[in-house]
Design a protein around this motif. Structure first.
Motif: not given
Length: 213
Positions: A48, A52, A134, A138-140, A142-146
């Protein structure tokens, strides 16, 4: 160049804390479920923290999978892997310096070669597959669970096969670290690294064969 250095430095930091946690929990007397929980947790938070910036690999097998998947430039693999290995080595050096008088004396673990190769391969495959699915699609995006998914994959592998069939590294940098710590022999470390890298390659190939952008 400055942006690349930031990525390498983040990879070094994340791998450093991952291997330092492995060392502390493995050689300072942590019992029961503490070690797997601590190791998976530090990986999760470091993913986390640095995802980025560098992708939060902290693992040459994951970096190799990312190259094959197309999420990392091929020319970046060696610098990423070097930063990760350096982070692991620094973690061992710092651990030995600060805990020399507290380290539990242990004999290197012995594993069946067939079990080690298959276990390290399978859970490195699972780890790299989860990372690609994850954190690189593209489908996932900016998710919060990776980070949680990645951490729990390592936790599952540690509980399932770590210490029984293999060292539960699922990561060549960790394999280098635990070999330096005397937890496993150089022979087992090299076999672990081989299995990890093959697992990363296979995960990337399966991802490319099954995922549609």
């Amino acid at each position: 160049m400055a942006e690349n250095f930031k990525k390498y430095f983040v990879e070094l930091i994340g791998t450093f804390f991952l291997v330092l946690t492995v060392a502390c929990t493995g050689l300072l007397g942590s019992e029961g479920v503490i070690a797997p929980l601590a190791i998976a947790s530090v990986l999760m938070v470091m993913v986390y923290a640095g995802g980025h910036i560098s992708g939060g690999h902290y693992n040459p097998a994951v970096s190799l999978a990312a190259v094959i998947r197309g999420a990392l430039s091929p020319c970046q693999f060696l610098p990423y892997a070097a930063a990760q290995i350096i982070g692991a080595v620094l973690a061992v050096v710092i651990f030995n310096f600060m805990a020399a008088d507290s380290i539990m004396l242990i004999e290197p673990a012995l594993f069946d070669l067939k079990g080690l190769l298959i276990a390290e391969f399978l859970f490195t495959f699972a780890l790299c597959y989860v990372v690609l699915q994850t954190a690189t699609t593209k489908n996932n995006a900016n998710n919060s669970y990776y980070g949680l998914a990645i951490g729990f994959t390592v936790l599952t592998g540690a509980f399932a096969v770590g210490g029984s069939l293999c060292a539960g590294a699922f990561n060549p940098a960790v394999a280098v670290g635990v070999s330096m710590l005397g937890i496993i022999t150089v022979k087992f470390a090299l076999l672990t690294i081989l299995s990890n890298l093959i697992g990363g390659v296979c995960a990337a190939l399966v991802f490319k064969a099954t995922y549609t952008e």
